[in-house]
Enzyme design. Structure first.
Site, PDB file in Angstrom:
ATOM      1  N   LYS A 152       0.799  -1.234   0.000  1.00 46.08           N
ATOM      2  CA  LYS A 152       0.000   0.000   0.000  1.00 46.08           C
ATOM      3  C   LYS A 152       0.832   1.285   0.000  1.00 46.08           C
ATOM      4  O   LYS A 152       0.386   2.334   0.463  1.00 46.08           O
ATOM      5  CB  LYS A 152      -1.016   0.040   1.155  1.00 46.08           C
ATOM      6  N   CYS A 153       2.031   1.177  -0.524  1.00 47.39           N
ATOM      7  CA  CYS A 153       2.913   2.351  -0.558  1.00 47.39           C
ATOM      8  C   CYS A 153       3.152   2.846  -1.984  1.00 47.39           C
ATOM      9  O   CYS A 153       4.025   3.690  -2.204  1.00 47.39           O
ATOM     10  CB  CYS A 153       4.246   2.016   0.110  1.00 47.39           C
ATOM     11  N   HIS A 190       7.484  -7.683  -1.943  1.00 46.18           N
ATOM     12  CA  HIS A 190       7.208  -6.979  -0.684  1.00 46.18           C
ATOM     13  C   HIS A 190       8.168  -7.450   0.408  1.00 46.18           C
ATOM     14  O   HIS A 190       8.073  -7.008   1.552  1.00 46.18           O
ATOM     15  CB  HIS A 190       5.777  -7.255  -0.209  1.00 46.18           C
ATOM     16  N   GLY A 197      -5.196   7.850  -4.401  1.00 48.29           N
ATOM     17  CA  GLY A 197      -3.874   8.209  -4.900  1.00 48.29           C
ATOM     18  C   GLY A 197      -3.461   9.623  -4.537  1.00 48.29           C
ATOM     19  O   GLY A 197      -2.988  10.378  -5.386  1.00 48.29           O
TER      20      GLY A 197
HETATM   21  P1  A3P Z   1      -4.761   5.036  -1.627  1.00 42.52           P
HETATM   22  O1  A3P Z   1      -5.473   3.847  -1.062  1.00 42.52           O
HETATM   23  O2  A3P Z   1      -4.267   5.982  -0.583  1.00 42.52           O
HETATM   24  O3  A3P Z   1      -5.531   5.733  -2.692  1.00 42.52           O
HETATM   25  P2  A3P Z   1      -0.039  -0.440  -3.642  1.00 42.52           P
HETATM   26  O4  A3P Z   1       0.032  -0.369  -5.127  1.00 42.52           O
HETATM   27  O5  A3P Z   1       1.290  -0.585  -2.982  1.00 42.52           O
HETATM   28  O6  A3P Z   1      -1.040  -1.434  -3.201  1.00 42.52           O
HETATM   29  O7  A3P Z   1      -0.533   0.992  -3.149  1.00 42.52           O
HETATM   30  C1  A3P Z   1      -1.873   1.375  -3.321  1.00 42.52           C
HETATM   31  C2  A3P Z   1      -1.969   2.871  -3.199  1.00 42.52           C
HETATM   32  O8  A3P Z   1      -1.372   3.481  -4.347  1.00 42.52           O
HETATM   33  C3  A3P Z   1      -3.417   3.307  -3.170  1.00 42.52           C
HETATM   34  O9  A3P Z   1      -3.438   4.486  -2.353  1.00 42.52           O
HETATM   35  C4  A3P Z   1      -3.688   3.611  -4.628  1.00 42.52           C
HETATM   36  O10 A3P Z   1      -4.782   4.456  -4.862  1.00 42.52           O
HETATM   37  C5  A3P Z   1      -2.368   4.257  -5.026  1.00 42.52           C
HETATM   38  N1  A3P Z   1      -2.115   4.191  -6.467  1.00 42.52           N
HETATM   39  C6  A3P Z   1      -2.320   3.144  -7.297  1.00 42.52           C
HETATM   40  N2  A3P Z   1      -1.973   3.472  -8.547  1.00 42.52           N
HETATM   41  C7  A3P Z   1      -1.546   4.745  -8.521  1.00 42.52           C
HETATM   42  C8  A3P Z   1      -1.064   5.645  -9.519  1.00 42.52           C
HETATM   43  N3  A3P Z   1      -0.977   5.290 -10.783  1.00 42.52           N
HETATM   44  N4  A3P Z   1      -0.709   6.872  -9.130  1.00 42.52           N
HETATM   45  C9  A3P Z   1      -0.799   7.264  -7.840  1.00 42.52           C
HETATM   46  N5  A3P Z   1      -1.247   6.451  -6.854  1.00 42.52           N
HETATM   47  C10 A3P Z   1      -1.620   5.199  -7.182  1.00 42.52           C
END
Ligand code: A3P
Length: 368
Positions: free
Chosen positions: A105-106, A170, A324
């Site tokens: 989730k980063c 991860h 995002g």
């Molecule tokens: P939020 O839940 O805060 O919106 P991961 O890919 O590690 O699972 O991280 C998910 C987070 O990255 C989510 O954050 C998601 O919305 C965000 N995210 C996914 N794709 C993105 C993109 N293309 N640009 C910016 N943020 C993105």
């Protein structure tokens, strides 16, 4: 594609005659007949690891999620302890491999997409109508090391991929082979402000457990027993490596990527040894990559609106793309929750040079 590669991947009929690049990274799903079927992920864990796993401290999880086990200081899903052992013993990175590493989730999905689009841009121009990211989820383009190392067949698939390979993990740095055996392979790590990570994780897990309280997620992260946690140790492992070996580990911040994605795509390209040429700059290739991989664009694509993240982890793919943004924690956390995380962050990071208050980072100061 060589005969052995065709045999190993047993190409799906629709892809069998498609031209496959002899240089990587190739979109992994295009060469992997098993992806999506779940066959490799459901393979039985090796018997030899049963005693090791059952002897480790356990943190049970609800809703059919794999229990967590504490292995070498990190809480891993039970099934991935043998994966960590296999990675440590058998993973042989190549000099030109690139591994995208992150705590969940980063910003993993975004950095996978950006790195794939950057590295594969000669075979797949970002503005092209046939770009793989227009028909595949970023995780289908970049193989997940943990999934590959669940079986010998997965390991062989990785071995058969053309160089340069692009992979995602991860796993904490200590589960990776030591730097001196890594043949100079490069790691791109993306880190995110922990309160936003917690809120993002909560939204994600609520797809499985709608009544899950944010306080429970926050507590498990603070206590360390969250998947791949403690998050602080995960971040610090890669942070220390990036300061000691900046040419091998690029430390990116999600918030900085949001602030100036084009600048970081250029940095990424230089880091992986594929800087943009003057002609590419003039043609607007950097902006094409940024646009292709923007959350607003990825969200609209069928490949990201349908299907599930993993056959055994039934969260819809669209859950990977939420808001995002930076700072969304203020909309959900109580002041006490936020303070507790900030205090732990201050305690864990105060001697490291890594802060979450200011966005000026070590990576910014490296002249790549
Ligand atoms: P939020 O839940 O805060 O919106 P991961 O890919 O590690 O699972 O991280 C998910 C987070 O990255 C989510 O954050 C998601 O919305 C965000 N995210 C996914 N794709 C993105 C993109 N293309 N640009 C910016 N943020 C993105």
């Amino acid at each position: 594609m060589s005969h052995s590669l065709r045999t190993l991947f047993s190409l799906r009929p629709s892809m069998a005659d498609a031209p496959v690049a002899s240089v990587g990274p190739v979109p992994f799903k295009d060469v992997d007949a098993d992806s999506g079927s779940g066959s490799s992920v459901l393979e039985q864990l090796p018997e030899e690891h049963a005693d090791l796993v059952s002897g480790l401290p356990c943190a049970p999880r609800p809703n059919g999620l794999s229990n967590l086990r504490c292995y070498e200081g990190f809480w891993l899903p039970e099934w991935s302890v043998p994966v960590a052992v296999a990675l440590q013993r058998r993973f042989q990175p190549r000099r030109d491999d690139v591994i995208v590493a992150s705590f969940p989730k980063c910003g993993t999905t975004w950095v996978n997409a950006l790195t794939f689009a950057t590295m594969a841009r000669r075979a797949h121009p970002a503005a092209g109508a046939g770009h793989p990211l227009l028909r595949l989820n970023p995780h289908q383009c970049v193989p997940f090391l943990e999934a590959l190392f669940r079986s010998r067949r997965g390991e062989a698939k990785l071995e058969a991929l053309p160089s340069p390979r692009l992979m995602n993990t991860h796993m904490p740095l200590r589960m990776m082979p030591p730097a001196d055996s890594a043949g100079g392979c490069k790691v791109v790590y993306v880190c995110r402000e922990p309160k936003d990570m917690v809120v993002s994780l909560w939204h994600y897990l609520r797809r499985l457990q709608p009544d899950l309280p944010l306080a429970d997620v926050s507590e498990s992260v603070c206590g360390g027993a969250a998947m791949y946690g403690p998050v602080w140790d995960h971040i610090l492992g890669y942070w220390s490596a990036s300061t000691a070996r900046p040419d091998s580990v690029l430390f990116l911040r999600y918030e900085e990527l949001l602030r100036d994605p084009a600048k970081h795509v250029r940095k990424l390209a230089r880091f992986v040894g594929l800087p943009f040429s003057g002609a590419e700059e003039e043609a607007g290739v950097v902006d094409d990559i940024v646009k292709l991989c923007s959350i607003g664009h990825l969200k609209t694509l069928e490949a990201n609106k349908t299907g599930h993240v993993d056959p055994i982890f039934p969260i819809p793919r669209e859950a990977l793309f939420r808001k995002g943004v930076a700072g969304d924690w203020v909309n959900y956390m109580t002041p006490e929750m936020a303070r507790r995380i900030d205090e732990i962050v201050a305690d864990k990071f105060h001697t490291t040079g890594l802060t979450f208050q200011e966005w000026l980072t070590h990576a910014d100061s490296i002249d790549l």
